[in-house]
Design a protein around this motif. Structure first.
Motif, short mmCIF file in Angstrom:
data_model
loop_
_atom_site.label_atom_id
_atom_site.label_comp_id
_atom_site.label_asym_id
_atom_site.label_seq_id
_atom_site.Cartn_x
_atom_site.Cartn_y
_atom_site.Cartn_z
N ASP A 37 19.84 58.56 15.64
CA ASP A 37 19.57 60.00 15.74
C ASP A 37 20.87 60.74 16.00
OD1 ASP A 37 20.14 59.77 18.50
OD2 ASP A 37 18.04 59.95 19.09
N GLU A 38 20.79 62.03 16.13
CA GLU A 38 21.98 62.87 16.30
C GLU A 38 22.81 62.46 17.51
OE1 GLU A 38 23.17 67.61 16.33
OE2 GLU A 38 21.07 67.02 16.17
N ALA A 39 22.14 61.93 18.55
CA ALA A 39 22.84 61.50 19.76
C ALA A 39 23.37 60.08 19.66
CB ALA A 39 21.90 61.63 20.96
N GLY A 40 23.10 59.40 18.52
CA GLY A 40 23.58 58.04 18.35
C GLY A 40 22.64 56.97 18.89
N LYS A 41 21.42 57.39 19.24
CA LYS A 41 20.43 56.43 19.75
C LYS A 41 19.63 55.88 18.57
CE LYS A 41 20.01 58.21 24.39
NZ LYS A 41 21.24 57.72 24.85
N THR A 42 19.21 54.62 18.69
CA THR A 42 18.46 53.96 17.63
C THR A 42 17.08 54.57 17.48
OG1 THR A 42 19.67 51.91 17.97
CG2 THR A 42 17.57 51.74 16.80
N VAL A 43 16.70 54.85 16.24
CA VAL A 43 15.37 55.36 15.89
C VAL A 43 14.52 54.16 15.47
CG1 VAL A 43 14.11 56.76 14.20
CG2 VAL A 43 16.30 57.57 15.11
N GLY A 44 13.27 54.12 15.91
CA GLY A 44 12.33 53.08 15.46
C GLY A 44 12.70 51.68 15.89
#
Length: 129
Positions: A37-44
């Motif tokens: 995501d925009e913050a660099g966190k993993t999606v899904g």
């Protein structure tokens, strides 16, 4: 020939020294896209379908910044962490590229973070006018 850097807003900052995409002449190159995501966190996390969908939607944004769309993609490189996710990745991939699929190859390889399951890089061509 000049090279235009494509780093549209709303994407995470690259995690290494590269641009999200580049446009050179009539060709748009999209770097390997991960489910971040925009913050660099993993999606899904743990969900190859959700990650594949996020990756392709991110590719769409980068392509749009270069004046092309998914229908202009001529080649994709698909990397999966585990071939056990191959069918799930293809299920979502088919939703976006099923009608006239571009050339591609798919390999299994370790990705930059353990919670990432798929990475896709694309090459698209701008129609000559």
């Amino acid at each position: 020939m000049s090279i235009e850097l494509l780093n549209p807003p709303g994407l995470p900052a690259p995690i290494a020294p590269y641009s999200s995409g580049t446009k050179a002449g009539n060709t748009v190159y999209v770097s390997g896209v991960l489910a971040l995501d925009e913050a660099g966190k993993t999606v899904g996390v743990g969900d190859a379908r959700a990650q594949t969908r996020h990756v392709i939607q991110t590719i769409e944004k980068i392509l749009h910044a270069g004046g092309v769309s998914l229908s202009d993609v001529a080649f994709n490189t698909v990397i999966v962490k585990d071939m056990a996710d191959y069918a799930a990745v293809n299920e979502i991939y088919r939703e976006y590229f099923g009608k006239n699929p571009p050339a591609r190859y798919c390999i299994a390889a370790k990705l930059v973070r353990d919670d990432l399951l798929v990475e896709i890089a694309s090459i698209a061509h701008v129609a000559a006018t």
